[in-house]
Design a protein around this motif. Structure first.
Motif, PDB file in Angstrom:
ATOM      1  N   MET A 150       0.852  -1.168   0.000  1.00  0.00           N
ATOM      2  CA  MET A 150       0.000   0.000   0.000  1.00  0.00           C
ATOM      3  C   MET A 150       0.899   1.233   0.000  1.00  0.00           C
ATOM      4  N   GLY A 151       0.479   2.231  -0.734  1.00  0.00           N
ATOM      5  CA  GLY A 151       1.199   3.491  -0.774  1.00  0.00           C
ATOM      6  C   GLY A 151       0.273   4.630  -0.408  1.00  0.00           C
ATOM      7  N   ARG A 152       0.853   5.755  -0.150  1.00  0.00           N
ATOM      8  CA  ARG A 152       0.059   6.935   0.198  1.00  0.00           C
ATOM      9  C   ARG A 152       0.259   8.006  -0.856  1.00  0.00           C
ATOM     10  N   ILE A 153      -0.846   8.628  -1.202  1.00  0.00           N
ATOM     11  CA  ILE A 153      -0.837   9.778  -2.090  1.00  0.00           C
ATOM     12  C   ILE A 153      -1.556  10.874  -1.321  1.00  0.00           C
ATOM     13  N   GLY A 154      -0.789  11.727  -0.675  1.00  0.00           N
ATOM     14  CA  GLY A 154      -1.393  12.698   0.242  1.00  0.00           C
ATOM     15  C   GLY A 154      -2.034  11.940   1.385  1.00  0.00           C
ATOM     16  N   LYS A 155      -3.300  12.220   1.655  1.00  0.00           N
ATOM     17  CA  LYS A 155      -4.024  11.519   2.718  1.00  0.00           C
ATOM     18  C   LYS A 155      -4.751  10.284   2.208  1.00  0.00           C
ATOM     19  N   LEU A 156      -4.686  10.046   0.895  1.00  0.00           N
ATOM     20  CA  LEU A 156      -5.374   8.917   0.286  1.00  0.00           C
ATOM     21  C   LEU A 156      -4.442   7.729   0.167  1.00  0.00           C
TER      22      LEU A 156
ATOM     23  N   TYR B  10     -11.082   5.799  -8.036  1.00  0.00           N
ATOM     24  CA  TYR B  10     -10.386   6.729  -8.938  1.00  0.00           C
ATOM     25  C   TYR B  10      -9.771   7.920  -8.193  1.00  0.00           C
ATOM     26  N   ARG B  11     -10.307   8.275  -7.043  1.00  0.00           N
ATOM     27  CA  ARG B  11      -9.892   9.487  -6.327  1.00  0.00           C
ATOM     28  C   ARG B  11      -8.382   9.580  -6.084  1.00  0.00           C
ATOM     29  N   PRO B  12      -7.692   8.544  -5.606  1.00  0.00           N
ATOM     30  CA  PRO B  12      -6.246   8.698  -5.378  1.00  0.00           C
ATOM     31  C   PRO B  12      -5.476   9.073  -6.642  1.00  0.00           C
ATOM     32  N   PHE B  13      -5.928   8.602  -7.781  1.00  0.00           N
ATOM     33  CA  PHE B  13      -5.244   8.902  -9.034  1.00  0.00           C
ATOM     34  C   PHE B  13      -5.289  10.392  -9.374  1.00  0.00           C
ATOM     35  N   ASP B  14      -6.314  11.085  -8.908  1.00  0.00           N
ATOM     36  CA  ASP B  14      -6.442  12.518  -9.188  1.00  0.00           C
ATOM     37  C   ASP B  14      -5.293  13.322  -8.583  1.00  0.00           C
ATOM     38  N   HIS B  15      -4.609  12.767  -7.607  1.00  0.00           N
ATOM     39  CA  HIS B  15      -3.544  13.486  -6.901  1.00  0.00           C
ATOM     40  C   HIS B  15      -2.149  13.113  -7.382  1.00  0.00           C
TER      41      HIS B  15
ATOM     42  N   CYS C 184      -3.218   4.349  -2.003  1.00  0.00           N
ATOM     43  CA  CYS C 184      -3.152   3.665  -3.287  1.00  0.00           C
ATOM     44  C   CYS C 184      -2.843   2.213  -2.947  1.00  0.00           C
ATOM     45  N   ASP C 185      -3.595   1.279  -3.505  1.00  0.00           N
ATOM     46  CA  ASP C 185      -3.438  -0.126  -3.128  1.00  0.00           C
ATOM     47  C   ASP C 185      -2.019  -0.634  -3.346  1.00  0.00           C
ATOM     48  N   PHE C 186      -1.443  -0.331  -4.503  1.00  0.00           N
ATOM     49  CA  PHE C 186      -0.095  -0.803  -4.816  1.00  0.00           C
ATOM     50  C   PHE C 186       0.655   0.238  -5.633  1.00  0.00           C
ATOM     51  N   ILE C 187       1.945   0.321  -5.382  1.00  0.00           N
ATOM     52  CA  ILE C 187       2.842   1.087  -6.231  1.00  0.00           C
ATOM     53  C   ILE C 187       3.911   0.101  -6.672  1.00  0.00           C
ATOM     54  N   ALA C 188       3.900  -0.223  -7.959  1.00  0.00           N
ATOM     55  CA  ALA C 188       4.847  -1.204  -8.500  1.00  0.00           C
ATOM     56  C   ALA C 188       6.074  -0.463  -9.030  1.00  0.00           C
ATOM     57  N   ARG C 189       7.231  -1.108  -8.883  1.00  0.00           N
ATOM     58  CA  ARG C 189       8.466  -0.497  -9.372  1.00  0.00           C
ATOM     59  C   ARG C 189       9.335  -1.546 -10.040  1.00  0.00           C
ATOM     60  N   ARG C 190       9.874  -1.179 -11.178  1.00  0.00           N
ATOM     61  CA  ARG C 190      10.881  -1.994 -11.854  1.00  0.00           C
ATOM     62  C   ARG C 190      11.953  -1.018 -12.314  1.00  0.00           C
TER      63      ARG C 190
END
Length: 81
Positions: A1-7, A38-43, A9-15
């Motif tokens: 799980m990741g954070r985008i501001g106060k929201l 969709y709300r977290p994506f807005d940030h 995000c279920d996953f942040i993938a990195r390669r």
């Protein structure tokens, strides 16, 4: 799980130096659930890809966010990054 501001995000993938933001929901048929997912994506202000995985048969694209069917993605051996 990741954070985008106060929201959340279920996953942040990195390669290496590439990232992808991922939200997962059983369905977004309910308008309230759709907005919540969709709300977290807005940030997100960078240009990395954003994905919403559901089991919904009817898919949509909204503001550059790819809506994918999880079962089809797994069956096809999909790759995000």
């Amino acid at each position: 799980m990741g954070r985008i501001g106060k929201l959340e995000c279920d996953f942040i993938a990195r390669r290496r130096n590439a990232y992808a933001y991922i939200q997962v929901s059983m369905s977004i048929a309910d308008r309230g659930v759709e907005e919540r997912e969709y709300r977290p994506f807005d940030h997100i202000r960078d240009g990395y890809p954003r994905y919403l995985f559901t089991l919904d048969p009817l898919l949509q694209e909204r503001d550059g966010i790819r809506h994918l069917n999880m079962a089809s993605f797994m069956q096809d051996g999909g790759d995000l990054i």
